[in-house]
Every structure is written in structure tokens, then in C-alpha cells.
Design an enzyme around this catalytic site. Structure first.
Site, PDB file in Angstrom:
ATOM      1  N   SER A 262       0.857  -1.195   0.000  1.00 48.38           N
ATOM      2  CA  SER A 262       0.000   0.000   0.000  1.00 48.38           C
ATOM      3  C   SER A 262       0.884   1.234   0.000  1.00 48.38           C
ATOM      4  O   SER A 262       2.086   1.169   0.302  1.00 48.38           O
ATOM      5  CB  SER A 262      -0.858  -0.018   1.274  1.00 48.38           C
TER       6      SER A 262
ATOM      7  N   TYR B  99      -3.842  -0.720   9.952  1.00 52.15           N
ATOM      8  CA  TYR B  99      -3.588  -0.907   8.517  1.00 52.15           C
ATOM      9  C   TYR B  99      -2.174  -0.407   8.177  1.00 52.15           C
ATOM     10  O   TYR B  99      -1.419  -1.080   7.462  1.00 52.15           O
ATOM     11  CB  TYR B  99      -4.645  -0.153   7.714  1.00 52.15           C
TER      12      TYR B  99
HETATM   13  N1  LIG Z   1      -8.365  -0.183  -2.851  1.00 44.25           N
HETATM   14  C1  LIG Z   1      -7.256   0.469  -2.614  1.00 44.25           C
HETATM   15  O1  LIG Z   1      -7.180   1.695  -2.843  1.00 44.25           O
HETATM   16  C2  LIG Z   1      -6.036  -0.233  -2.103  1.00 44.25           C
HETATM   17  C3  LIG Z   1      -4.857   0.486  -2.022  1.00 44.25           C
HETATM   18  C4  LIG Z   1      -3.702  -0.128  -1.561  1.00 44.25           C
HETATM   19  C5  LIG Z   1      -3.754  -1.453  -1.190  1.00 44.25           C
HETATM   20  N2  LIG Z   1      -4.926  -2.143  -1.277  1.00 44.25           N
HETATM   21  C6  LIG Z   1      -4.884  -3.543  -0.872  1.00 44.25           C
HETATM   22  O2  LIG Z   1      -5.334  -4.336  -1.941  1.00 44.25           O
HETATM   23  C7  LIG Z   1      -5.829  -5.560  -1.434  1.00 44.25           C
HETATM   24  C8  LIG Z   1      -7.186  -5.826  -2.042  1.00 44.25           C
HETATM   25  O3  LIG Z   1      -8.081  -4.816  -1.613  1.00 44.25           O
HETATM   26  P1  LIG Z   1      -9.273  -4.244  -2.509  1.00 44.25           P
HETATM   27  O4  LIG Z   1      -9.103  -2.790  -2.581  1.00 44.25           O
HETATM   28  O5  LIG Z   1      -9.423  -5.030  -3.757  1.00 44.25           O
HETATM   29  O6  LIG Z   1     -10.472  -4.478  -1.488  1.00 44.25           O
HETATM   30  P2  LIG Z   1     -11.755  -5.389  -1.504  1.00 44.25           P
HETATM   31  O7  LIG Z   1     -12.493  -5.183  -2.775  1.00 44.25           O
HETATM   32  O8  LIG Z   1     -12.415  -5.085  -0.200  1.00 44.25           O
HETATM   33  O9  LIG Z   1     -11.152  -6.872  -1.490  1.00 44.25           O
HETATM   34  C9  LIG Z   1     -10.529  -7.385  -0.354  1.00 44.25           C
HETATM   35  C10 LIG Z   1     -10.436  -8.881  -0.524  1.00 44.25           C
HETATM   36  O10 LIG Z   1      -9.868  -9.445   0.677  1.00 44.25           O
HETATM   37  C11 LIG Z   1     -10.764 -10.409   1.170  1.00 44.25           C
HETATM   38  N3  LIG Z   1     -10.720 -10.538   2.613  1.00 44.25           N
HETATM   39  C12 LIG Z   1     -10.827  -9.560   3.539  1.00 44.25           C
HETATM   40  N4  LIG Z   1     -10.803 -10.093   4.780  1.00 44.25           N
HETATM   41  C13 LIG Z   1     -10.676 -11.436   4.622  1.00 44.25           C
HETATM   42  C14 LIG Z   1     -10.597 -12.538   5.518  1.00 44.25           C
HETATM   43  N5  LIG Z   1     -10.664 -12.382   6.849  1.00 44.25           N
HETATM   44  N6  LIG Z   1     -10.469 -13.776   5.007  1.00 44.25           N
HETATM   45  C15 LIG Z   1     -10.442 -13.972   3.676  1.00 44.25           C
HETATM   46  N7  LIG Z   1     -10.521 -12.973   2.778  1.00 44.25           N
HETATM   47  C16 LIG Z   1     -10.629 -11.719   3.254  1.00 44.25           C
HETATM   48  C17 LIG Z   1     -12.125  -9.932   0.734  1.00 44.25           C
HETATM   49  O11 LIG Z   1     -13.089 -10.945   0.832  1.00 44.25           O
HETATM   50  P3  LIG Z   1     -14.657 -10.556   1.079  1.00 44.25           P
HETATM   51  O12 LIG Z   1     -15.164 -10.057  -0.254  1.00 44.25           O
HETATM   52  O13 LIG Z   1     -15.242 -11.850   1.519  1.00 44.25           O
HETATM   53  O14 LIG Z   1     -14.668  -9.494   2.127  1.00 44.25           O
HETATM   54  C18 LIG Z   1     -11.809  -9.526  -0.690  1.00 44.25           C
HETATM   55  O15 LIG Z   1     -11.715 -10.657  -1.499  1.00 44.25           O
HETATM   56  C19 LIG Z   1      -5.851  -5.415   0.088  1.00 44.25           C
HETATM   57  O16 LIG Z   1      -4.708  -6.039   0.643  1.00 44.25           O
HETATM   58  C20 LIG Z   1      -5.778  -3.917   0.276  1.00 44.25           C
HETATM   59  O17 LIG Z   1      -5.226  -3.556   1.514  1.00 44.25           O
HETATM   60  C21 LIG Z   1      -6.071  -1.572  -1.716  1.00 44.25           C
END
Ligand SMILES: NC(=O)c1ccc[n+]([C@@H]2O[C@H](COP(=O)([O-])OP(=O)(O)OC[C@H]3O[C@@H](n4cnc5c(N)ncnc54)[C@H](OP(=O)(O)O)[C@@H]3O)[C@@H](O)[C@H]2O)c1
Length: 254
Positions: A146, A159
Site C-alpha cells: 500500500s 492498517y
Molecule cells: N483499494 C485500494 O485503494 C487499495 C490500495 C492499496 C492497497 N490495497 C490492498 O489491496 C488488497 C485488495 O483490496 P481491494 O481494494 O481489492 O479491497 P476489496 O475489494 O475489499 O477486497 C478485499 C479482498 O480481501 C478479502 N478478505 C478480507 N478479509 C478477509 C478474511 N478475513 N479472510 C479472507 N478474505 C478476506 C475480501 O473478501 P470478502 O469479499 O469476503 O470481504 C476480498 O476478497 C488489500 O490487501 C488492500 O489492503 C487496496
């Protein structure tokens, strides 16, 4: 597809790939030729459809990464190996976030994020690398870090701690495993339009502040992470170890 980015014959295990960045990465890896296993707690139906439409094999595994069961990581790797072979590529994408001022931050919100975003990642890396190192086979690990692997953020104590720690263990594992043929690197997405950032986009003031700082002039979409993930999964990155690659529209360059 042929050439240095070709993943034909490789098997990828991607966590949290039912939606968002994980789904985009799984689909991009399949587009480059990899078969794909996904691990998470929600049905990955759209991901399955897209991977199979690319002509690749797909496996859905159930896992909750808040689960303290030490057998979970090894079980996911073994189930992938049995059904698809490999795995040769591990993408630690599953992640969660809790927002509260530091003075009000609870132990529950600390543990919930650290367990999913850091502890489970380390032990899945360990379970993935062990059979590869025992067999003398190469592998690729891609952790999803991130901007808060570089910056402090605000109201997201656990986080920031987890993503800063993730940058650290990415470097540590690269130091230990580069000589064993395993590349350990991370992608650091900027502000991506996913469930994770819905609260930010719903706040008009915060949304405008964020947009004004992004040199690319737009929020990221999950597909922006696909190409960089294929690069880090492929032979094109064989001499890249311990890198935290920003994919942020230039945010960190400001
Ligand atoms: N969006 C951003 O701007 C951003 C920026 C930097 C980094 N990231 C990172 O990118 C990664 C993906 O995030 P995203 O933005 O795509 O968010 P997202 O759409 O909320 O996806 C998160 C994923 O992680 C899964 N997850 C969360 N808690 C879990 C648990 N306890 N056990 C199993 N699976 C779990 C979710 O499953 P469910 O659907 O079942 O909840 C979903 O598949 C994360 O590591 C996040 O920190 C995101």
C-alpha cells in the site's frame, strides 16, 4: 502468448480474489497463461467465469484469514498442488481495514487487520516456499502492499502497521529466499476504486483532496494492477527481489 511475460504451465494461488484488485490480478495472470486457484471467504463466481473464459483451469478454496488455525496455509498450498499442480506463484492480496482515531482505536480493530494483512501473509509465504525450496524449484511471491507501506496515513493505525510490516517482511523473505530461486516482491497500489475505499469516495471533501494529489488525474481501477502483477509473476522479473513497486498514478512522486 510467448516471451518473457508468458505464464503458460504456471499455477497461481491468489487470496481474496472474488472482487477488487485480487480478481483483476487473477484474471490478468490467467490471461498470461496461468491456471488459477483462489482462496477466500466469498464465492468467486465472476473470477471463475473470467479465468475459464481465458481457457485456464480454476479452483476455489475457502479460507478466512482471521482463522488462527496454523494448518490453514499449508492446507491451501496442498489443495492447490493436488488439483492444479504448483503452485508456482503466490499473490497475497486479501486485506481489510479499520478506521478510527488513534485515541479510540480498539484491540479488536488492531488484531482484525494484523491477522489478515500481515500474520496470515507471512505464514502463507512460509507454506508456499517450503515445498519449492525442498524440491529446488523456483517461485514468485507478490504481496499487495500500500502507499501506507511508505506513508503514515491517518485514522488507520493497524492498517499502516500491517502494510509497513508487509514491506519489511517482503524484504526479509527476499533476503532469505532470493538465493533459493524465489522472488519476493510487492505491489503498492495507490487509491483504487474498490470496496476497500468506498468510504473515501463517498466523502466529497476527501475524494476531491485525493484526486487533486494524483498526477495521473484519476482514481486507479483494479485492472491497473494486472500488468505489474504479470511482470512480477513472470521470467521478466527474475532479477527483481525485495522491491515494493508503486502503482499509484504518481502519488509518491509528489
Ligand atoms: N483499494 C485500494 O485503494 C487499495 C490500495 C492499496 C492497497 N490495497 C490492498 O489491496 C488488497 C485488495 O483490496 P481491494 O481494494 O481489492 O479491497 P476489496 O475489494 O475489499 O477486497 C478485499 C479482498 O480481501 C478479502 N478478505 C478480507 N478479509 C478477509 C478474511 N478475513 N479472510 C479472507 N478474505 C478476506 C475480501 O473478501 P470478502 O469479499 O469476503 O470481504 C476480498 O476478497 C488489500 O490487501 C488492500 O489492503 C487496496
Amino acid at each position: 502468448m510467448t516471451g518473457p511475460f508468458d505464464l503458460t504451465g504456471k499455477v497461481a494461488l491468489v487470496t481474496g480474489a472474488n472482487t477488487g484488485i485480487g480478481r483483476a490480478i487473477a484474471v490478468a495472470l490467467a490471461g498470461a497463461g496461468a491456471d488459477v486457484a483462489v482462496a477466500g471467504r466469498s464465492p468467486p463466481d465472476e473470477t471463475r467465469d473470467a479465468v475459464e473464459a481465458a481457457g485456464r483451469r480454476f479452483l476455489a478454496l475457502t479460507a478466512d484469514f482471521t482463522d488462527p488455525d496454523p494448518a490453514t496455509p499449508g492446507g491451501l498450498v496442498a489443495a492447490t498442488a493436488e488439483a492444479l499442480g504448483g503452485p508456482d506463484i503466490l499473490v497475497n492480496n486479501a486485506g481489510t481495514i479499520r478506521r478510527a482515531p488513534a485515541l479510540e482505536f480498539t484491540a479488536q480493530d488492531w488484531d482484525a487487520v494484523m491477522d489478515v494483512n500481515l500474520k496470515s501473509v507471512f505464514f502463507l509465504c512460509q507454506a508456499f516456499a517450503r515445498p519449492l525450496i525442498d524440491a529446488g524449484r523456483p517461485g514468485k511471491i507478490i504481496n499487495v502492499a500500500s502507499l501506507l507501506s511508505f506513508q503514515g496515513g491517518i485514522r488507520v493505525a493497524s492498517y499502516t502497521a500491517a502494510k509497513s510490516g508487509l514491506a519489511g517482511i517482503t524484504r526479509l523473505l527476499a533476503n532469505e529466499w532470493a538465493g533459493r530461486g524465489i522472488n519476493v516482491n510487492a505491489l503498492a497500489p495507490g487509491y483504487v476504486d474498490t470496496n476497500n475505499t468506498a468510504a473515501l469516495r463517498a466523502d466529497p471533501v476527501r475524494n476531491a483532496e485525493i484526486l487533486a494529489r494524483i498526477p495521473a488525474g484519476r482514481w486507479s481501477v483494479p485492472a491497473d494492477l494486472g500488468g505489474p502483477a504479470v511482470f512480477l509473476a513472470s521470467a521478466a522479473s527474475d532479477y527483481v527481489h525485495g522491491a515494493i513497486l508503486p502503482v499509484d498514478g504518481g502519488w509518491l512522486a509528489r
